[in-house]
Structures are given as structure tokens and as C-alpha cells.
Enzyme design. Structure first.
Site, PDB file in Angstrom:
ATOM      1  CB  CYS A   1     -40.304  -8.822  11.417  1.00  0.00           C
ATOM      2  SG  CYS A   1     -40.213  -7.463  12.597  1.00  0.00           S
TER       3      CYS A   1
ATOM      4  CB  CYS B   1     -38.748  -5.685  10.131  1.00  0.00           C
ATOM      5  SG  CYS B   1     -38.173  -6.649  11.546  1.00  0.00           S
TER       6      CYS B   1
END
Length: 325
Positions: free
Chosen positions: A79, A82
């Protein structure tokens, strides 16, 4: 519904959380027990950020939340947002110096926790206060808004549950514990991004649009600015509209591209994400040439608002590809 980090204006009202009274009593009981044993021990700075799995969730999150708010960062290695949000939350955990703990949960390794929290996209950030779970925000967000949310969370923890945080032992690093990471110097666009976020909070959507465009003129790949611009432009479009009129025109004129674009904006801002995407995919199917391209580009803008990791975006991309090819 305000998409993604636009929902950061406040923490969920704990008056609506079930069993808040019981949670407060349990927190007070935990603190009283700690006091009888000589008071809670100070923790090293390295313990302010912890990795949590399903096996340790009860002890590391639920039980600790009777002493201090625990912020949970649901993330994954693949991700990209993230990788931006995680280091920022870690830095803030050390800066707040025990006012909250940060628990990091790798969703790939902890699918059950992801399901229990009802997470549909990452990064997703929750808090647990006195055993009660609260959704905070999903996706990337400007630092100023994250700070505001953390301040509200800490205030709620203190006022409703008497959680005043935990003591941090400043000598732990000298005793061999890991040092807290050095503060990350502000990036070259932090002031512009913060100004844009403040403009959003003040409903100055044209000002926010211009501020984000100023960042993108120098750094076209800036993820936060791209996301913010898509949000600001969406809110600027719906700010002056008459929702009843827009929906009536969309219903009466299914072939009117402008009417469908305006209705899709309202769908998204109102929380009807799949309706917004479906409306525009259907409009792409019915149009050709410049009109089709205009609708397709608007749909891509709305994808940006929700975030590429959201499964609803993936499903809509697949539907769009079917009608285009």
C-alpha cells in the site's frame, strides 16, 4: 459522507458508543489496581509504537486502552499511501510523548482483525478507548488534520474516561533502549499543503484548489496534493448547487451529460459511492466522442477522491473498461 480525509473534522461522539459507562468503570478499576501496586511504570519511548497481531490484540490494545488511547494503523507492505501515513503517525506518537499509543496492524497477516473492524480499504486508522473502538479516518490526510483528530481523541479520553496517558521514561534510551526517531524535517511543500487543508476546513474551496495546484505545478506526482485537489474541486462544484434541482434534471434527462455529472458529484458527497460510479459508467456507455471522454475523466477524478485501494474503485474500473473496450 465526506470522502477520505475530509471526514477528519471530528472524532465520533462517544456519547453514542454502547456501554460507555461500563468502559469508564473498567478503566477506573484498572487505574486503581495499578495505583495499589505502586502506580503504573514508566515505559521506554520505543514502546510508544508497537506491532500488533491477532494473538496479542487483547493484551496490547484492549487492555492498554484502559490506561491510554490506542491508535491503530491498519497497513500493508504493498500500500503506497500507507508508506506515507505510517512514518507520520510514528513521529506523532513520539512527539505526543505517551498521550496515545500507536499499534500497527499488517492486514495481510491479520485478516481476522481487518474483518472485525469492517475495513474496506487501507490505510485505515481507528482508536480504542477504554475498550471501545472508534473509526478515525481512512486514507492519506494532511498532518494538520491528523493532529486535530488526535487532539480531539485525547480530549475525549480524558473527559469521558479519565485517561491521562502514560509516563515515558527518558532514561530508557541511555539504558540501551531504542531511541525515538529524530523529528522528520518539514518537506518543501508542507506549508502549502497545510494552507490548502485549512482552506478546506474553512469551506474556501477555490482557495484550496489553487493551493493544491501550486504544489502540483512544481511536483506533479505529489500524492497528497492530487488527492486534495480532487476533493477540493468536487466540493467546489457542489457548493452552489441546488440538490433537488440537480436530481430532478438527472432523472428527467438521462442523456444530458452535465446533469449526470452534477448528480454523480452529489451521490459521492452524500456517501453513495457506488451510485456515483455506476451513474458515470452508464453515461460513458451511452455517449461518444468528447462527451464520453469528459465523463471518463470525471470518473477518474472521483476515483482519486476515494482512493485506488478502495475495492469500489477497483470494481468501477473493471466496469469502465468493459464499456470502453
Amino acid at each position: 459522507m465526506q470522502p477520505r480525509n475530509m471526514s477528519m473534522s471530528g472524532v465520533v461522539d462517544l456519547a453514542a458508543v454502547k456501554a460507555a459507562g461500563e468502559a469508564k468503570a473498567k478503566a477506573e478499576q484498572t487505574r486503581a489496581e495499578a495505583a495499589r501496586q505502586g502506580g503504573p511504570a514508566a515505559v521506554p519511548a520505543s514502546s510508544l509504537v508497537i506491532d500488533v497481531d491477532e494473538a496479542g490484540f487483547e493484551n496490547d490494545v484492549l487492555q492498554r486502552s484502559a490506561e491510554v488511547p490506542v491508535v491503530i494503523d491498519f497497513w500493508a507492505e504493498w500500500c503506497e499511501p500507507c508508506k506515507q501515513l505510517g512514518p507520520l503517525l510514528e513521529r506523532l506518537a513520539h512527539e505526543y510523548n505517551g498521550r496515545f499509543l500507536l499499534a500497527k496492524v499488517d492486514v495481510d497477516a491479520n485478516q481476522m482483525l481487518m474483518q472485525q473492524f469492517g475495513i474496506q480499504g487501507i490505510p485505515a486508522v481507528f482508536a480504542v478507548v477504554a475498550g471501545q473502538a472508534l473509526p478515525l479516518f481512512q486514507g492519506a490526510a494532511p498532518e494538520a488534520q491528523i493532529r486535530q483528530t488526535l487532539d480531539q481523541l485525547i480530549q475525549v479520553g480524558e473527559e469521558r474516561f479519565g485517561l491521562t496517558g502514560i509516563a515515558v521514561d527518558p532514561s530508557a534510551a541511555a539504558a540501551g533502549e531504542a531511541q525515538a526517531p529524530a523529528p522528520v524535517p518539514p518537506g518543501p511543500y508542507d506549508s502549502l499543503l497545510e494552507a490548502a487543508a485549512q482552506a478546506l476546513d474553512a469551506n474556501d474551496f477555490p482557495g484550496a484548489v489553487q493551493a493544491y495546484k501550486n504544489v502540483l505545478s512544481d511536483d506533479p506526482a505529489n500524492t497528497e496534493a492530487r488527492l486534495g485537489l480532487a476533493q477540493a474541486e468536487l466540493l467546489a462544484r457542489v457548493q452552489q448547487t441546488d440538490p433537488q434541482k440537480v436530481r430532478q434534471e438527472a432523472a428527467e434527462k438521462p442523456a444530458d451529460v452535465d446533469a449526470q455529472l452534477a448528480a454523480a458529484d452529489l451521490d459521492l458527497v452524500g456517501g453513495h459511492v457506488e451510485d456515483a460510479f455506476g451513474r458515470l459508467v452508464d453515461t460513458v456507455r451511452r455517449t461518444f466522442g468528447d462527451d464520453r471522454d469528459r465523463v471518463r475523466l470525471r470518473l477518474l477524478d472521483l476515483f482519486e477522491v476515494i482512493g485506488p485501494e478502495d475495492p469500489r474503485v477497483g470494481a468501477a474500473r473493471t466496469a469502465l473498461a468493459r464499456v470502453l473496450f
